[in-house]
Scaffold this motif. Structure first.
Motif, mmCIF file in Angstrom:
data_model
loop_
_atom_site.group_PDB
_atom_site.id
_atom_site.type_symbol
_atom_site.label_atom_id
_atom_site.label_comp_id
_atom_site.label_asym_id
_atom_site.label_seq_id
_atom_site.Cartn_x
_atom_site.Cartn_y
_atom_site.Cartn_z
ATOM 1 N N LYS A 23 0.853 -1.213 0.159
ATOM 2 C CA LYS A 23 0.041 -0.180 -0.052
ATOM 3 C C LYS A 23 0.890 1.081 -0.025
ATOM 4 O O LYS A 23 2.187 1.206 0.053
ATOM 5 C CB LYS A 23 -0.859 0.042 1.081
ATOM 6 C CG LYS A 23 -1.777 -1.172 1.191
ATOM 7 C CD LYS A 23 -2.896 -0.992 2.326
ATOM 8 C CE LYS A 23 -3.989 -1.893 2.258
ATOM 9 N NZ LYS A 23 -4.913 -2.022 3.418
ATOM 10 N N LYS A 24 0.556 2.300 -0.080
ATOM 11 C CA LYS A 24 1.029 3.809 -0.156
ATOM 12 C C LYS A 24 1.791 3.828 1.186
ATOM 13 O O LYS A 24 2.971 4.462 0.930
ATOM 14 C CB LYS A 24 0.005 4.854 -0.392
ATOM 15 C CG LYS A 24 -0.726 5.041 -1.508
ATOM 16 C CD LYS A 24 -1.539 6.061 -1.563
ATOM 17 C CE LYS A 24 -2.232 6.228 -2.920
ATOM 18 N NZ LYS A 24 -3.241 7.275 -3.176
ATOM 19 N N GLU A 48 -12.668 -1.570 6.882
ATOM 20 C CA GLU A 48 -12.753 -0.358 7.759
ATOM 21 C C GLU A 48 -14.391 -0.416 8.102
ATOM 22 O O GLU A 48 -14.754 0.778 8.830
ATOM 23 C CB GLU A 48 -12.772 0.590 6.630
ATOM 24 C CG GLU A 48 -11.462 0.741 6.037
ATOM 25 C CD GLU A 48 -10.153 1.260 7.049
ATOM 26 O OE1 GLU A 48 -10.523 1.917 7.925
ATOM 27 O OE2 GLU A 48 -9.360 0.885 6.778
ATOM 28 N N GLN A 74 -21.045 8.313 0.589
ATOM 29 C CA GLN A 74 -20.272 9.466 1.282
ATOM 30 C C GLN A 74 -21.101 10.487 1.909
ATOM 31 O O GLN A 74 -20.630 11.377 2.668
ATOM 32 C CB GLN A 74 -19.537 9.998 -0.099
ATOM 33 C CG GLN A 74 -18.244 9.165 -0.187
ATOM 34 C CD GLN A 74 -17.364 9.676 -1.157
ATOM 35 O OE1 GLN A 74 -17.649 10.364 -2.425
ATOM 36 N NE2 GLN A 74 -16.005 9.855 -0.876
ATOM 37 N N GLU A 85 -14.203 8.394 2.198
ATOM 38 C CA GLU A 85 -13.936 7.944 1.016
ATOM 39 C C GLU A 85 -13.279 6.380 1.058
ATOM 40 O O GLU A 85 -13.859 5.778 0.184
ATOM 41 C CB GLU A 85 -13.156 8.787 0.100
ATOM 42 C CG GLU A 85 -13.084 8.583 -1.201
ATOM 43 C CD GLU A 85 -12.024 9.357 -2.121
ATOM 44 O OE1 GLU A 85 -11.666 9.067 -3.247
ATOM 45 O OE2 GLU A 85 -11.345 10.479 -1.382
ATOM 46 N N LYS A 86 -12.482 6.347 2.014
ATOM 47 C CA LYS A 86 -11.837 4.962 1.977
ATOM 48 C C LYS A 86 -12.664 3.964 2.274
ATOM 49 O O LYS A 86 -12.891 3.059 1.809
ATOM 50 C CB LYS A 86 -10.538 5.105 3.105
ATOM 51 C CG LYS A 86 -9.705 3.947 3.124
ATOM 52 C CD LYS A 86 -8.720 4.039 4.264
ATOM 53 C CE LYS A 86 -7.798 3.048 4.360
ATOM 54 N NZ LYS A 86 -6.783 2.971 5.346
ATOM 55 N N THR A 87 -13.603 4.171 3.350
ATOM 56 C CA THR A 87 -14.515 3.213 3.830
ATOM 57 C C THR A 87 -15.447 2.977 2.761
ATOM 58 O O THR A 87 -16.104 1.923 2.545
ATOM 59 C CB THR A 87 -15.314 3.620 5.237
ATOM 60 O OG1 THR A 87 -14.325 3.988 6.109
ATOM 61 C CG2 THR A 87 -16.268 2.774 5.720
ATOM 62 N N LEU A 100 -15.181 3.386 -0.457
ATOM 63 C CA LEU A 100 -14.550 2.598 -1.685
ATOM 64 C C LEU A 100 -14.539 1.259 -1.197
ATOM 65 O O LEU A 100 -14.417 0.186 -2.020
ATOM 66 C CB LEU A 100 -13.220 3.209 -1.821
ATOM 67 C CG LEU A 100 -13.352 4.369 -2.607
ATOM 68 C CD1 LEU A 100 -11.872 4.987 -2.737
ATOM 69 C CD2 LEU A 100 -13.969 4.113 -4.048
ATOM 70 N N ASN A 101 -14.020 0.757 0.003
ATOM 71 C CA ASN A 101 -13.983 -0.635 0.514
ATOM 72 C C ASN A 101 -15.298 -1.192 0.366
ATOM 73 O O ASN A 101 -15.389 -2.483 0.050
ATOM 74 C CB ASN A 101 -13.560 -0.723 2.144
ATOM 75 C CG ASN A 101 -11.939 -0.494 1.984
ATOM 76 O OD1 ASN A 101 -11.297 -0.878 1.239
ATOM 77 N ND2 ASN A 101 -11.570 0.044 3.339
#
Length: 695
Positions: free
Chosen positions: A440-441, A540, A568, A575-577, A579-580
């Motif tokens: 990951k990043k 998440e 959202q 956003e992360k949650t 997208l998951n």
């Protein structure tokens, strides 16, 4: 008009009755706290058999100090806040003796914020500038040595601060305590204050050779006190294991000292041993650096220390600040974090969790922290290995965070150590399924095989059966491990469809156990929508997020047909949650699993009643124990009804639910005028909600 007056007087009467109840409750709590603390003092100072950790004791004492400060009428001259140590029991004394000047204790702080707030800030308000003498705080037994005309005539333990135990016969056997003072111009009377201790090396020797009648000591302090209390028939050589350092004086007939540093130099001139690690600083940052230096250095010292002591150096300024009945205001003990041990790293094991994240686990030589043997601790991720510059063979510090979770807090680099340090090899493939690990990043490695990876499958199934998810009984973690290892189940549907034929293939699983499992799985499971969402194991999406989502979507079908914009728009969903969630529901494999689960599960939707009930969107805190309802069921029911459960009281808290033996949360709630509901009232309110069921 009369009705209004009656109502006003009733409210006034209720308030008066509540205040009386609160006063009665607080008085009862203060008395109980004093009794508990006095008992711990007696065990610590007299019996040498402490059964509480330092930070736990300090927490109790702080609680009592706050109560007595808020309600001065509850103060008592016999309170532990006004006394030092414990009253000496006559039947265990060789001889009682009074200190010429009270031998006080020290106030403690455990972090920099409290150090400044409780010590430096009050000093800065009264004194523009001052220098401070910084000393080490030894983990031993405080002693008061009385010299008359240069001769040692008594050695008194701290006791209750005024009267202690005279153990002169045993103290005379300690080699580095002088019987006669050296030098010229000696004071006629001199009380020398200091600490008797045993070094780490001699402590090990004491336990190895079992010099004390086959008794093993748990720590250096208990060993020191144990030796000092030995009877005169014992082998006198055992006292050679003890050492002494002085840290100051009590009474003297020649009070010609200007500062603390001068006192220590004069004591050394008289032939009394002092610690060489003493510094005088005028800068706050220099003092903090002194603390940080010895926090790391302490593991290489020959003796145990548990912090540093900071004193105003100037004697006149010390006198200006004076003392309380318990401790001087011009000195404080800045203690190190508790529950730490030094050990060496043997190896690092890599594990894959439910979400596929690679987690390194440190395996080290076993250490015992407060009675618990520990040899494993999580390193969280590979970034932690790099941050610590951790290598195999390193000396590491292990801390039990919150008295539960072991953690590697630091690496101790010893230049004298000749042992080779080996690099930790970070795996490129999943240790479970051998697939290539992605990055990951933030450099965190993870396995993308999802439930096709056995490690992830095991972790997910354990999550699926857990109490906050499906809450399935009689299926334990070991059984899941065996079922997955033998390739007997590959998803949660297989778990719910277990039969006698499959379970009979598991070793050591009896017929009675199989019957219980099958009986549990046979009935159709009823589960609330929020718990069903949580059981899916979406990254998440934890308990709180599952609750939020269950209030937003009316049905599971609505949830499965959602989009990024809708997700959202939900409060607290980032956003992360989002997208998951989208990534999860777009996969056909996951949808098939959900559809098959619905054949075995009935989802209960509670969002229709949530917005109409008393608890919806109320911020609630719970304290104490309950007779008729478990805390787990209470929290679960309140969350279903849309309540927000918090751990701590704040001004925004709406309700405090009060059980038996509440914590300090009750005081805070009273201070902020927060609505308080007892167990009977909460059960009544829950029962009043129409169509409500306990799931």
């Amino acid at each position: 008009m009369e009705k209004k007056n009656i109502k006003f007087h009733i409210i006034k009467l209720i308030n008066i009755l509540y205040k009386i109840y609160r006063l009665f409750y607080l008085r009862k709590k203060v008395i109980k706290l004093r009794k508990i603390i006095n008992n711990y003092n007696y065990r610590y100072y007299i019996l040498n058999n402490s059964n509480i950790l330092d930070y736990q004791y300090d927490k109790l004492l702080t609680q009592l100090i706050k109560l007595e400060h808020l309600y001065p009428y509850l103060k008592n001259k016999n309170s532990p806040t006004q006394l030092v140590g414990a009253k000496v029991k006559s039947y265990i004394l060789q001889k009682k003796k009074k200190h010429k000047i009270p031998m006080l204790s020290l106030n403690n702080v455990f972090n920099e914020n409290n150090l400044f707030k409780k010590f430096f800030s009050p000093i800065n308000k009264r004194i523009n500038s001052s220098s401070f003498c910084c000393e080490l705080k030894f983990d031993g037994i405080a002693i008061n040595l009385l010299y008359k005309n240069g001769y040692l005539v008594s050695a008194i333990t701290r006791g209750d601060g005024n009267i202690g135990e005279n153990i002169i016969k045993n103290v005379l056997q300690i080699k580095n305590i002088p019987h006669i003072l050296k030098g010229k111009n000696l004071p006629n009377i001199l009380e020398v204050r200091g600490e008797i201790f045993i070094t780490k090396k001699k402590f090990k020797l004491l336990n190895q050779k079992k010099l004390n009648q086959n008794k093993l000591f748990s720590n250096t302090r208990s060993a020191t006190l144990g030796i000092l209390k030995l009877n005169k028939n014992i082998n006198k050589k055992i006292f050679n294991l003890l050492n002494f350092f002085s840290y100051g004086i009590g009474f003297t007939n020649k009070n010609f000292f200007l500062n603390q540093q001068e006192i220590l130099k004069k004591l050394q001139y008289y032939g009394i041993p002092i610690c060489k690690h003493t510094k005088v600083y005028s800068s706050y940052y220099e003092i903090i650096n002194f603390y940080k230096y010895f926090k790391k250095k302490r593991y290489f010292l020959p003796y145990n220390i548990d912090g540093i002591v900071i004193k105003i150096n100037n004697i006149k300024k010390q006198n200006i600040f004076g003392c309380t009945n318990h401790a001087p205001k011009w000195a404080i003990a800045y203690k190190f974090p508790s529950q730490e041990k030094l050990t060496s790293l043997k190896k690092v094991i890599f594990q894959i969790g439910r979400t596929g994240i690679l987690t390194p686990i440190a395996n080290f030589h076993t250490v015992n922290i407060n009675g618990v043997n520990i040899n494993f601790a999580t390193l969280y991720n590979i970034n932690e290995i790099k941050r610590l510059n951790l290598k195999i063979g390193d000396k590491i510090i292990i801390q039990r965070c919150g008295d539960v979770i072991p953690k590697v807090t630091n690496v101790v680099i010893n230049e004298k150590c000749t042992r080779k340090r080996k690099n930790i090899l970070i795996p490129k493939r999943c240790p479970s399924c051998n697939s290539i690990l992605n990055k990951k990043k933030n450099n965190i490695l993870y396995c993308t095989s999802e439930l096709f990876c056995k490690a992830q499958l095991k972790a997910y199934l354990k999550h699926f059966i857990s109490r906050n998810a499906m809450n399935i009984s009689f299926i334990g973690e070991k059984l899941i491990d065996k079922l997955v290892d033998k390739n007997l189940i590959k998803n949660s549907v297989d778990l719910l469809n277990l039969n006698n034929f499959v379970l009979s293939k598991i070793e050591n699983l009896g017929n009675k156990s199989i019957e219980k499992i099958l009986k549990c799985l046979k009935k159709k499971h009823k589960v609330t929508f929020n718990r069903f969402l949580f059981s899916l194991g979406i990254p998440e999406v934890g308990i709180v997020t599952s609750n939020i989502i269950s209030f937003f979507f009316k049905t599971l079908e609505d949830f499965l047909n959602t989009n990024l914009i809708k997700l959202q728009n939900i409060t607290n969903i980032g956003e992360k949650t989002a997208l998951n969630i989208l990534n999860y529901i777009k996969k056909k494999h996951n949808i098939n699993i959900i559809q098959n689960l619905l054949k075995k599960i009935d989802i209960i939707y509670t969002n229709n009643i949530s917005k109409k009930n008393f608890f919806y969107q109320k911020k609630i805190v719970i304290t104490g124990r309950f007779k008729f309802i478990t805390r787990y069921n209470l929290v679960n029911q309140l969350r279903i009804l849309g309540a927000i459960i918090n751990n701590n009281i704040s001004k925004k808290t709406n309700i405090l639910i009060l059980g038996i033996k509440p914590s300090s949360k009750l005081l805070k709630a009273t201070k902020f005028n927060i609505k308080i509901i007892n167990e009977n009232k909460i059960i009544y309110l829950l029962n009043q909600i129409s169509n409500f069921e306990k799931y």
